[in-house]
Design an enzyme around this catalytic site. Sequence first.
Site, PDB file in Angstrom:
ATOM      1  CG  HIS A   1      -1.895  -1.001   1.296  1.00 38.60           C
ATOM      2  ND1 HIS A   1      -2.677  -1.243   2.373  1.00 38.60           N
ATOM      3  CD2 HIS A   1      -2.244  -1.883   0.367  1.00 38.60           C
ATOM      4  CE1 HIS A   1      -3.480  -2.245   2.110  1.00 38.60           C
ATOM      5  NE2 HIS A   1      -3.221  -2.645   0.893  1.00 38.60           N
TER       6      HIS A   1
ATOM      7  CG  ASP B   1       3.292 -11.567 -13.762  1.00 38.95           C
ATOM      8  OD1 ASP B   1       4.105 -11.935 -12.892  1.00 38.95           O
ATOM      9  OD2 ASP B   1       2.220 -11.018 -13.506  1.00 38.95           O
TER      10      ASP B   1
ATOM     11  CD  GLU C   1      -0.270 -11.618 -16.477  1.00 42.62           C
ATOM     12  OE1 GLU C   1       0.465 -10.707 -16.121  1.00 42.62           O
ATOM     13  OE2 GLU C   1      -1.391 -11.808 -15.990  1.00 42.62           O
TER      14      GLU C   1
ATOM     15  CB  CYS D   1      -1.250  -3.397 -19.626  1.00 43.94           C
ATOM     16  SG  CYS D   1      -1.366  -5.130 -19.173  1.00 43.94           S
TER      17      CYS D   1
END
Length: 752
Positions: free
Chosen positions: A360, A625, A601, A672
């Site tokens: 976070h 990934d 990925e 992406c």
Amino acid sequence: MLHVLQRIVQEVNDAETLEGALELIVRRVRRALAVDVCSVYLMRQPPGELVLMATEGLDPRAVGRVRMSPREGVVGLVAERAEPVNLEDAARHRRYLYFPETGEERYRGFLGVPIVQHRRVLGVLVVQQKEPRRFDDEHSAFLVTLAAQLAGPITHAELAGVPARVPIEADSGLPLEGVAGAPGVAIGTAAVAYSGRDLESVPDRPAADVEAEVAAFEAAVARVQEDLHRMKHRSEGVLPSEDRALFDAYGMIVGSEALSGRVVERIRAGQWAPAALRDTIRENAAVFEDMPDPYLRERAQDIRDLGARLLLYLEGGGGQREWPQRTVLVGENVTVGDLADIEPKRLVGVISGQGSASSHVAILARALGVPAVMGAADLPFGRLEGREVVVDGYHGRIFIDPSPQVRQEFERLIAAEAELARGLQTMRGLPAETLDGERVALYVNSGLLAEINVVFQSDADGIGLYRTEFPFIVRDRFPTEEEQVAIYRQVLEAMAPRPVTLRTLDVGGDKPLPYFPVEEENPFLGWRGIRISLDHPEIFMTQVRAMLRASEGLGNLRILLPMISAVREVDEALALIRRARMELSEEGYEIPEPRVGAMIEVPSAVYLCERLARRVDFVSIGTNDLVQYLLAVDRNNPQVAALHSSLHPAVLHALRALTQAAHRVGRKVGVCGEMASDPAGVILLLGLGVDDLSVTLAALPRVKWVVRSFTRAQCAAIVDQALDFEDPEPVRRLLCEALDRAGLGGLVRPGG
Ligand code: PEP
Ligand code: MG
């Protein structure tokens, strides 16, 4: 021997200074191996000399005075060859150098091993014996093993460096390594995140004046509640309201009967306030500590943090902390609360010992535009307060008390970035169009509600990847369908009519859900992404229904399936999406049909791309990934971070195969992963024929700049050249040259 080794490494780790660490090593090794001399030489940069830093056996006055180039002496030979040198009679070696300061002529037997970190020789560990002798293999193996483990602690002790007795011209220039958490660089003053005093060290004592103790405690409670209130206020517009509610929850805990009530009870029973607090916090934390659920166990730490904050006020400390003008917030485990403690305009960087780029705190740092380094586990946190630090959020590096050269280099970079930012402003509103007039869709990646306003105000063509994990991670249970509808609706509505690609839940791997523990030996190869979703249709259906409902009347929803490794997974997911839409239509909703895409990925998906693409509306390549799985390089492991390169020839060949396969069946290909945010990577992607790019918000202007500076044909020619290379480095050079020629040299990140 193993035991001795472990003990030495442990003691070195605990040493407070470099000097202390080195003295300990030479003392312990001399004793363990029963030799006459043990010494450590460290490489000093500049001027690239080996300097005797500690010795047991030689004249101690030689420390700091014996120096040699790696091209001189037998010690130099060890450094030069970066391998052990075992000499029966060193004095007879052609490289032998005599240093009268050491009284060394008495020592003939010599064994030196290099201390190496990340392929760099940091120094040499030497043992010597009076008589000529060849040290046996056991000795050599012991020293090699020890040296391999000492490189890390030595670097850290050195960087933590309380000034050593040995005069050092400049620091070693070596950074401390963590992982990149949020991009950017900053120079600032370290402020160690508040941790309060240790409650456990509070002694027992009777209350001298019960009423005064109760009053002092109640005042402390009020101040902590004020703190929490202020934190909540400050995080407005930064944290989604559901996260900010956390501060209210803490405020309630502090004032609760179980906490405040029990402390007062204990004071009235005769205990002084600090000890009453200690026992109450212990009692409250214990309730959570025993819980099997790791997320709930974590709450014990929250209770202890609150206790520490209360104690600080009780003891007359605390209050509004004076933060440095340019604060780099540092801590073993920086929390969202720590971040919210600081006025945003003073915060320039974050360094956390724990956590990764998906923590976070890292996500928030990115939202705030502040560089962050995570996972810097070996930092000497206790000794950082007030020291100057450089945070390199691009590469996950930290420099403590940087040398003038390092500082200058980063100041230059910061100035260049500011310059660049001004140049990039001019990109606003211009179409993302190549020089030959081809429009490239330019989307942004997001995953934070707090960010949506900014994304909306940007001129992005839409959201190419919305990571839905965040609302799942910040709760203590799965979010309900209604809760999810509310979140997705905000995103879809804010962006409409621009498309929004909501990715279905991609937890597992490095993103565990606190309330859904999955114990796995090898989480990246385990239960993650679509695998969890298909094994738990109830979770998947809830999410898909929420996505569909959120799109009612808007028609801009695209659904993206993560971690696809088999055709069957796409078929099953599509069937569930169809079923959800049918159910909703039976319930009276009118939901436009969403476009559905598969993420590529995993290597198996590269080979299956054509079949996968046929079944969906578009494919989106997740290079983060894909690179990890194709090159077998853990994306979060700093030890191999340099190998995680999207410019690796294997990646380029895979990308070419992917775009060709998808285009053969008439499907659009997007990227992406982070590669699309890297100006050098963008040239390749354009050359490979990628149709759309989804980038981090901060990278949007620079990526557009690259798109507008090349023709597709130019990029394709560069790709042809790049595919001939066998390593990422020449590819990077080729691309940097191309950027330079196009007048975009400023976009090239140093060492990036
Ligand atoms: C990727 O893997 O490239 C990607 C975009 O997904 P994430 O980083 O969320 O795993
Ligand atoms: Mg991914």
